[in-house]
Write a protein that holds these residues in place. Structure first.
Motif, PDB file in Angstrom:
ATOM      1  N   ARG A 176      -0.357  39.849  49.691  1.00  0.00           N
ATOM      2  CA  ARG A 176       0.578  39.919  50.811  1.00  0.00           C
ATOM      3  C   ARG A 176       0.682  38.550  51.504  1.00  0.00           C
ATOM      4  O   ARG A 176       1.785  38.035  51.708  1.00  0.00           O
ATOM      5  CB  ARG A 176       0.133  40.965  51.841  1.00  0.00           C
ATOM      6  CG  ARG A 176       1.118  41.116  53.000  1.00  0.00           C
ATOM      7  CD  ARG A 176       0.642  42.112  54.044  1.00  0.00           C
ATOM      8  NE  ARG A 176      -0.408  41.564  54.875  1.00  0.00           N
ATOM      9  CZ  ARG A 176      -0.202  40.779  55.931  1.00  0.00           C
ATOM     10  NH1 ARG A 176       1.018  40.459  56.303  1.00  0.00           N
ATOM     11  NH2 ARG A 176      -1.211  40.308  56.648  1.00  0.00           N
ATOM     12  N   LEU A 177      -0.474  37.955  51.824  1.00  0.00           N
ATOM     13  CA  LEU A 177      -0.459  36.683  52.559  1.00  0.00           C
ATOM     14  C   LEU A 177       0.239  35.577  51.770  1.00  0.00           C
ATOM     15  O   LEU A 177       1.088  34.874  52.290  1.00  0.00           O
ATOM     16  CB  LEU A 177      -1.888  36.245  52.901  1.00  0.00           C
ATOM     17  CG  LEU A 177      -2.530  36.917  54.124  1.00  0.00           C
ATOM     18  CD1 LEU A 177      -3.952  36.416  54.330  1.00  0.00           C
ATOM     19  CD2 LEU A 177      -1.712  36.635  55.379  1.00  0.00           C
ATOM     20  N   TRP A 178      -0.152  35.425  50.491  1.00  0.00           N
ATOM     21  CA  TRP A 178       0.378  34.310  49.710  1.00  0.00           C
ATOM     22  C   TRP A 178       1.722  34.646  49.052  1.00  0.00           C
ATOM     23  O   TRP A 178       2.671  33.884  49.148  1.00  0.00           O
ATOM     24  CB  TRP A 178      -0.655  33.881  48.644  1.00  0.00           C
ATOM     25  CG  TRP A 178      -1.828  33.151  49.229  1.00  0.00           C
ATOM     26  CD1 TRP A 178      -1.844  32.397  50.375  1.00  0.00           C
ATOM     27  CD2 TRP A 178      -3.166  33.093  48.705  1.00  0.00           C
ATOM     28  NE1 TRP A 178      -3.097  31.884  50.581  1.00  0.00           N
ATOM     29  CE2 TRP A 178      -3.921  32.285  49.585  1.00  0.00           C
ATOM     30  CE3 TRP A 178      -3.786  33.644  47.585  1.00  0.00           C
ATOM     31  CZ2 TRP A 178      -5.284  32.012  49.365  1.00  0.00           C
ATOM     32  CZ3 TRP A 178      -5.140  33.370  47.367  1.00  0.00           C
ATOM     33  CH2 TRP A 178      -5.876  32.571  48.244  1.00  0.00           C
ATOM     34  N   LEU A 209      -4.534  39.490  49.909  1.00  0.00           N
ATOM     35  CA  LEU A 209      -4.199  38.091  49.646  1.00  0.00           C
ATOM     36  C   LEU A 209      -2.843  37.978  48.967  1.00  0.00           C
ATOM     37  O   LEU A 209      -2.121  37.012  49.187  1.00  0.00           O
ATOM     38  CB  LEU A 209      -5.289  37.406  48.811  1.00  0.00           C
ATOM     39  CG  LEU A 209      -6.484  36.874  49.601  1.00  0.00           C
ATOM     40  CD1 LEU A 209      -7.332  35.965  48.713  1.00  0.00           C
ATOM     41  CD2 LEU A 209      -6.035  36.100  50.836  1.00  0.00           C
ATOM     42  N   LEU A 238      -9.945  38.969  54.368  1.00  0.00           N
ATOM     43  CA  LEU A 238     -11.073  38.691  53.474  1.00  0.00           C
ATOM     44  C   LEU A 238     -12.397  38.870  54.203  1.00  0.00           C
ATOM     45  O   LEU A 238     -13.384  39.280  53.595  1.00  0.00           O
ATOM     46  CB  LEU A 238     -10.972  37.278  52.880  1.00  0.00           C
ATOM     47  CG  LEU A 238     -10.086  37.145  51.652  1.00  0.00           C
ATOM     48  CD1 LEU A 238     -10.287  35.785  51.001  1.00  0.00           C
ATOM     49  CD2 LEU A 238     -10.372  38.238  50.621  1.00  0.00           C
ATOM     50  N   ASP A 241      -1.781  27.148  53.807  1.00  0.00           N
ATOM     51  CA  ASP A 241      -1.700  28.494  53.218  1.00  0.00           C
ATOM     52  C   ASP A 241      -3.036  28.905  52.602  1.00  0.00           C
ATOM     53  O   ASP A 241      -3.463  30.062  52.717  1.00  0.00           O
ATOM     54  CB  ASP A 241      -0.634  28.547  52.117  1.00  0.00           C
ATOM     55  CG  ASP A 241       0.788  28.523  52.666  1.00  0.00           C
ATOM     56  OD1 ASP A 241       0.950  28.545  53.906  1.00  0.00           O
ATOM     57  OD2 ASP A 241       1.728  28.482  51.857  1.00  0.00           O
ATOM     58  N   GLU A 295       4.132  36.899  52.526  1.00  0.00           N
ATOM     59  CA  GLU A 295       4.317  36.186  53.797  1.00  0.00           C
ATOM     60  C   GLU A 295       4.583  34.694  53.597  1.00  0.00           C
ATOM     61  O   GLU A 295       5.475  34.123  54.215  1.00  0.00           O
ATOM     62  CB  GLU A 295       3.093  36.364  54.704  1.00  0.00           C
ATOM     63  CG  GLU A 295       2.802  37.810  55.094  1.00  0.00           C
ATOM     64  CD  GLU A 295       3.936  38.442  55.894  1.00  0.00           C
ATOM     65  OE1 GLU A 295       4.583  37.708  56.657  1.00  0.00           O
ATOM     66  OE2 GLU A 295       4.183  39.641  55.730  1.00  0.00           O
ATOM     67  N   HIS A 318      -5.418  29.647  55.323  1.00  0.00           N
ATOM     68  CA  HIS A 318      -4.930  30.888  55.930  1.00  0.00           C
ATOM     69  C   HIS A 318      -5.431  32.110  55.150  1.00  0.00           C
ATOM     70  O   HIS A 318      -5.818  33.123  55.736  1.00  0.00           O
ATOM     71  CB  HIS A 318      -3.394  30.853  55.914  1.00  0.00           C
ATOM     72  CG  HIS A 318      -2.722  31.930  56.696  1.00  0.00           C
ATOM     73  ND1 HIS A 318      -2.837  32.055  58.053  1.00  0.00           N
ATOM     74  CD2 HIS A 318      -1.905  32.939  56.295  1.00  0.00           C
ATOM     75  CE1 HIS A 318      -2.130  33.089  58.463  1.00  0.00           C
ATOM     76  NE2 HIS A 318      -1.555  33.645  57.423  1.00  0.00           N
ATOM     77  N   GLY A 319      -5.411  32.025  53.820  1.00  0.00           N
ATOM     78  CA  GLY A 319      -5.858  33.149  52.995  1.00  0.00           C
ATOM     79  C   GLY A 319      -7.371  33.252  52.916  1.00  0.00           C
ATOM     80  O   GLY A 319      -7.947  34.317  53.182  1.00  0.00           O
ATOM     81  N   GLU A 375      -0.260  36.496  63.388  1.00  0.00           N
ATOM     82  CA  GLU A 375      -0.460  35.881  62.084  1.00  0.00           C
ATOM     83  C   GLU A 375       0.185  34.487  62.036  1.00  0.00           C
ATOM     84  O   GLU A 375      -0.415  33.533  61.545  1.00  0.00           O
ATOM     85  CB  GLU A 375       0.157  36.782  61.013  1.00  0.00           C
ATOM     86  CG  GLU A 375      -0.401  36.510  59.650  1.00  0.00           C
ATOM     87  CD  GLU A 375      -0.107  37.664  58.708  1.00  0.00           C
ATOM     88  OE1 GLU A 375       0.989  37.690  58.155  1.00  0.00           O
ATOM     89  OE2 GLU A 375      -0.980  38.528  58.535  1.00  0.00           O
TER      90      GLU A 375
END
Lengths: 219, 219
Positions: free
Chosen positions: A188-190, A186, B186, B176, A193, B179-180, B150
């Motif tokens: 990485r995603l938030w 997470l 997850l 976002d 990215e 998305h997470g 992604e």
């Protein structure tokens, strides 16, 4: 000089020599691991050769094998140093902030400390965690390391969650929730990215965890 | 038979032949993609060879190139079919459940639909998403595909979040968050590694998203 003194002298010299040799070995080991970390992060696991690490550290490949071990072992040591962030402790549970967490009595502040340190760890460890994931793709012998990295993270979080006041869900479930919300994935995603500033990732995680852990409800 | 009839007959035959040939090509293509999917999921991207896929589908390697393309293109098609789950649509936004979401007026029920379908997609797509991540490690040419997978997921989620009533955070931030919380990452941590039943992952995601999206507050 009586024979006794001479013996003591020789014994002292031998101890000093051994201590110097130990220090030299420790310094060589640190240098090798530092060069290896830079190489792994810059070039990836597959493209890093032991001979390049040896050249960078000014030692022979043989010395790397004696001082640390194989390329996989080098990666293990880099990960270990990154996770412990140079604190002179053997495990996360011994870090100084864990004491801060343990003595804090305000449940919300406890979660703030946990989030601050976990997001900081995720941001620090994320780049090398990617290298481990890449390495495990190339060398199946490293798959257990990737699993252990994740299991160790869960064990640490379970222990930390056990210190939290006011948690209204079972310990295992609470640890799983923390494991997910504060995961490197997470981050990485938030944080990477989607480009959220670190303090926003932290504020969001605190808000979600206070809601999910403290509220007595369906969980 | 007058010449006109004969011409019409020939023209009809030609159309029928072309239609049969088109059907044959479509069937061959489906069979190749199905065999490739099984091979990728069982053996991984690196260990899957086009000659094994060709043998499994009863065609030549040359036919694979003509019908689908390279190994990377095979993977792209497998991903596309998995994400769309056999619905005869060109994009997630055209799936039948999106209409269900759009006409629903209860904000909480909308989030339940979004979570149900996204978790179902994550569970379905997760294994092949792992293959793409492995493939991108082995073949840098596939890195843009991983990124597009992604980015496409984020675009879809942003469009879906735009249909939700009662969202108290800016659209980009809301997208976002979805998305997470509904990421394959997850799903892996909770649904696979920690073994939560799918309905518990869904219930948790609904609870967190209702809290994080609907509550007017710091975010």
């Amino acid at each position: 000089m009586p024979p006794g003194d001479s013996e003591a002298r020789r014994s002292y010299d031998a101890r000093a020599r051994r201590a110097r040799a130990r220090d030299d070995r420790a310094r060589t080991r640190s240098r090798i691991i530092e060069v290896a970390r830079d190489a792994f992060l810059t070039d990836g696991y597959g493209a890093t050769s032991l001979s390049a690490v040896a050249a960078g550290a000014g030692v022979s490949v043989q010395t790397i094998y004696l001082a640390v071990g194989s390329k996989g072992e080098l990666l293990r040591q880099v990960v270990r140093d990154t996770v412990l962030a140079g604190e002179a402790v053997a495990a996360v549970s011994e870090a100084s902030w864990v004491t801060e967490l343990a003595v804090q009595t305000d449940p919300a502040v406890q979660i703030e400390i946990l989030v601050r340190e976990s997001v900081s760890l995720a941001a620090r460890a994320y780049p090398i965690w990617r290298v481990v994931a890449e390495a495990a793709t190339l060398d199946a012998a490293l798959l257990p390391d990737l699993k252990e990295l994740e299991d160790g993270r869960h064990r640490d979080q379970r222990a930390l969650v056990g210190l939290l006041h006011g948690v209204a869900v079972p310990l295992d479930r609470a640890a799983d929730i923390v494991h997910g919300i504060l995961s490197p994935e997470l981050w990485r995603l938030w944080g990477i990215e989607r480009g959220w500033p670190r303090e926003e990732v932290q504020a969001f995680a605190v808000d979600v965890l206070v809601h999910a852990l403290h509220r007595p409800g369906l969980r």
